[in-house]
Design a protein around this motif. Structure first.
Motif, PDB file in Angstrom:
ATOM      1  N   ASP A 176       0.827  -1.201   0.000  1.00 31.12           N
ATOM      2  CA  ASP A 176       0.000   0.000   0.000  1.00 31.12           C
ATOM      3  C   ASP A 176       0.867   1.259   0.000  1.00 31.12           C
ATOM      4  O   ASP A 176       1.908   1.313   0.656  1.00 31.12           O
ATOM      5  CB  ASP A 176      -0.904   0.029   1.232  1.00 31.12           C
ATOM      6  CG  ASP A 176      -1.891  -1.129   1.231  1.00 31.12           C
ATOM      7  OD1 ASP A 176      -2.227  -1.620   0.141  1.00 31.12           O
ATOM      8  OD2 ASP A 176      -2.313  -1.532   2.337  1.00 31.12           O
ATOM      9  N   SER A 177       0.415   2.263  -0.711  1.00 28.89           N
ATOM     10  CA  SER A 177       1.125   3.538  -0.740  1.00 28.89           C
ATOM     11  C   SER A 177       1.057   4.192   0.635  1.00 28.89           C
ATOM     12  O   SER A 177       0.010   4.206   1.280  1.00 28.89           O
ATOM     13  CB  SER A 177       0.495   4.458  -1.781  1.00 28.89           C
ATOM     14  OG  SER A 177       1.147   5.695  -1.801  1.00 28.89           O
ATOM     15  N   GLY A 178       2.181   4.725   1.101  1.00 29.03           N
ATOM     16  CA  GLY A 178       2.231   5.409   2.388  1.00 29.03           C
ATOM     17  C   GLY A 178       2.304   4.476   3.579  1.00 29.03           C
ATOM     18  O   GLY A 178       2.100   4.906   4.713  1.00 29.03           O
ATOM     19  N   SER A 179       2.593   3.190   3.336  1.00 31.05           N
ATOM     20  CA  SER A 179       2.608   2.225   4.438  1.00 31.05           C
ATOM     21  C   SER A 179       3.953   2.158   5.154  1.00 31.05           C
ATOM     22  O   SER A 179       4.064   1.491   6.178  1.00 31.05           O
ATOM     23  CB  SER A 179       2.250   0.833   3.914  1.00 31.05           C
ATOM     24  OG  SER A 179       3.263   0.359   3.040  1.00 31.05           O
ATOM     25  N   LEU A 180       4.950   2.844   4.647  1.00 32.53           N
ATOM     26  CA  LEU A 180       6.281   2.806   5.261  1.00 32.53           C
ATOM     27  C   LEU A 180       6.229   3.444   6.656  1.00 32.53           C
ATOM     28  O   LEU A 180       5.817   4.599   6.805  1.00 32.53           O
ATOM     29  CB  LEU A 180       7.285   3.558   4.380  1.00 32.53           C
ATOM     30  CG  LEU A 180       8.736   3.590   4.847  1.00 32.53           C
ATOM     31  CD1 LEU A 180       9.305   2.176   4.926  1.00 32.53           C
ATOM     32  CD2 LEU A 180       9.565   4.440   3.902  1.00 32.53           C
ATOM     33  N   THR A 181       6.611   2.683   7.656  1.00 32.16           N
ATOM     34  CA  THR A 181       6.562   3.175   9.034  1.00 32.16           C
ATOM     35  C   THR A 181       7.767   2.669   9.815  1.00 32.16           C
ATOM     36  O   THR A 181       8.386   1.681   9.448  1.00 32.16           O
ATOM     37  CB  THR A 181       5.251   2.741   9.735  1.00 32.16           C
ATOM     38  OG1 THR A 181       5.183   3.369  11.001  1.00 32.16           O
ATOM     39  CG2 THR A 181       5.169   1.243   9.896  1.00 32.16           C
ATOM     40  N   LEU A 182       8.076   3.369  10.887  1.00 31.20           N
ATOM     41  CA  LEU A 182       9.187   2.980  11.760  1.00 31.20           C
ATOM     42  C   LEU A 182       8.723   1.893  12.720  1.00 31.20           C
ATOM     43  O   LEU A 182       7.592   1.922  13.198  1.00 31.20           O
ATOM     44  CB  LEU A 182       9.689   4.191  12.544  1.00 31.20           C
ATOM     45  CG  LEU A 182      10.259   5.333  11.713  1.00 31.20           C
ATOM     46  CD1 LEU A 182      10.550   6.530  12.602  1.00 31.20           C
ATOM     47  CD2 LEU A 182      11.499   4.897  10.976  1.00 31.20           C
ATOM     48  N   THR A 183       9.622   0.955  13.003  1.00 31.76           N
ATOM     49  CA  THR A 183       9.313  -0.111  13.953  1.00 31.76           C
ATOM     50  C   THR A 183      10.511  -0.327  14.870  1.00 31.76           C
ATOM     51  O   THR A 183      11.606   0.165  14.613  1.00 31.76           O
ATOM     52  CB  THR A 183       9.007  -1.443  13.222  1.00 31.76           C
ATOM     53  OG1 THR A 183      10.134  -1.803  12.436  1.00 31.76           O
ATOM     54  CG2 THR A 183       7.781  -1.336  12.358  1.00 31.76           C
ATOM     55  N   GLY A 184      10.289  -1.069  15.911  1.00 37.44           N
ATOM     56  CA  GLY A 184      11.384  -1.480  16.787  1.00 37.44           C
ATOM     57  C   GLY A 184      12.146  -0.323  17.384  1.00 37.44           C
ATOM     58  O   GLY A 184      11.583   0.652  17.886  1.00 37.44           O
ATOM     59  N   LYS A 185      13.456  -0.419  17.312  1.00 41.04           N
ATOM     60  CA  LYS A 185      14.368   0.550  17.925  1.00 41.04           C
ATOM     61  C   LYS A 185      14.161   1.961  17.355  1.00 41.04           C
ATOM     62  O   LYS A 185      14.170   2.948  18.090  1.00 41.04           O
ATOM     63  CB  LYS A 185      15.800   0.079  17.690  1.00 41.04           C
ATOM     64  CG  LYS A 185      16.864   0.925  18.302  1.00 41.04           C
ATOM     65  CD  LYS A 185      18.235   0.323  17.994  1.00 41.04           C
ATOM     66  CE  LYS A 185      19.340   1.291  18.284  1.00 41.04           C
ATOM     67  NZ  LYS A 185      20.641   0.766  17.883  1.00 41.04           N
ATOM     68  N   ALA A 186      13.941   2.067  16.048  1.00 47.17           N
ATOM     69  CA  ALA A 186      13.768   3.384  15.422  1.00 47.17           C
ATOM     70  C   ALA A 186      12.505   4.068  15.915  1.00 47.17           C
ATOM     71  O   ALA A 186      12.494   5.268  16.184  1.00 47.17           O
ATOM     72  CB  ALA A 186      13.742   3.245  13.905  1.00 47.17           C
ATOM     73  N   ALA A 187      11.418   3.334  16.063  1.00 49.88           N
ATOM     74  CA  ALA A 187      10.171   3.924  16.556  1.00 49.88           C
ATOM     75  C   ALA A 187      10.306   4.304  18.021  1.00 49.88           C
ATOM     76  O   ALA A 187       9.792   5.339  18.455  1.00 49.88           O
ATOM     77  CB  ALA A 187       9.020   2.933  16.371  1.00 49.88           C
ATOM     78  N   HIS A 188      11.013   3.499  18.771  1.00 47.51           N
ATOM     79  CA  HIS A 188      11.208   3.774  20.204  1.00 47.51           C
ATOM     80  C   HIS A 188      12.044   5.039  20.415  1.00 47.51           C
ATOM     81  O   HIS A 188      11.751   5.838  21.303  1.00 47.51           O
ATOM     82  CB  HIS A 188      11.874   2.573  20.875  1.00 47.51           C
ATOM     83  CG  HIS A 188      12.092   2.763  22.336  1.00 47.51           C
ATOM     84  ND1 HIS A 188      11.045   2.846  23.235  1.00 47.51           N
ATOM     85  CD2 HIS A 188      13.228   2.916  23.068  1.00 47.51           C
ATOM     86  CE1 HIS A 188      11.522   3.024  24.442  1.00 47.51           C
ATOM     87  NE2 HIS A 188      12.845   3.067  24.380  1.00 47.51           N
TER      88      HIS A 188
END
Length: 191
Positions: free
Chosen positions: A170-182
């Motif tokens: 999906d377009s725009g689905s790129l999100t931060l997870t794990g250590k980067a989101a924290h």
């Protein structure tokens, strides 16, 4: 006697007829091509778009493409779009598609995901979510980072493998997870 045989062989008339071309392609009659063109249209377009003028127009091209070939697939698409599938137009569209495929799949230099580059990407992704409510498009990342399509795919796939980002088709689905989101969440709390 040998001389007589030699003269007899040289005085025989040579054949003036040309040999038949064994691979010669014989074109169907116009009436048969009209039937084939009507069947072509019935297979691809709604009945209300089939007219005698369109059948006659396609009768000139209906037997030009081998069934199942890449050219036939392109010609079918052109017929669906109410275009005339001339050999020149079909060949040009085939060449355009081939060049686009080669550009998409061209080998690229690998991206060095140094910590500074990863930080720049996480800021870009976080800012997009804060401002727009969705992740950035891959084209936006390509533009900002100065990468080509292959480098962008390689870098984001590597970051997903490392657990720093996630995305789907999906377009725009790129999100931060794990250590980067924290890290982003702790930075907001301390500010």
């Amino acid at each position: 006697m040998a001389d007589g045989e030699a003269t007899a062989q040289t005085t025989q008339p040579k054949s003036t007829t040309k040999p038949m071309n064994k691979g010669a392609w014989k074109r169907k009659s116009f009436a048969k091509r009209q039937l084939d063109a009507r069947a072509w249209l019935e297979r691809l377009v709604p009945p209300e778009r089939i007219t005698d003028a369109r059948v006659n127009q396609l009768a000139d091209f209906v037997d030009r493409y081998r069934p199942g070939s890449k050219f036939q697939i392109i010609a079918d698409a052109m017929v669906k779009n109410n275009e005339v599938p001339t050999m020149k137009n079909v060949a040009a569209r085939y060449e355009s598609r081939k060049n686009a495929y080669l550009r998409r799949n061209a080998p690229t230099a690998p991206v060095d995901l140094a910590p500074a580059i990863v930080d720049q990407l996480t800021i870009l992704i976080r800012t997009s979510w804060e401002r727009r409510g969705h992740g950035p498009a891959w084209t936006e990342i390509r533009t900002v980072m100065g990468w080509d399509r292959g480098q962008t795919k390689q870098a984001l796939t590597q970051l997903r493998t490392d657990g720093l980002v996630s995305f789907n088709n999906d377009s725009g689905s790129l999100t931060l997870t794990g250590k980067a989101a924290h890290q982003g969440a702790t930075a907001k709390k301390s500010a």
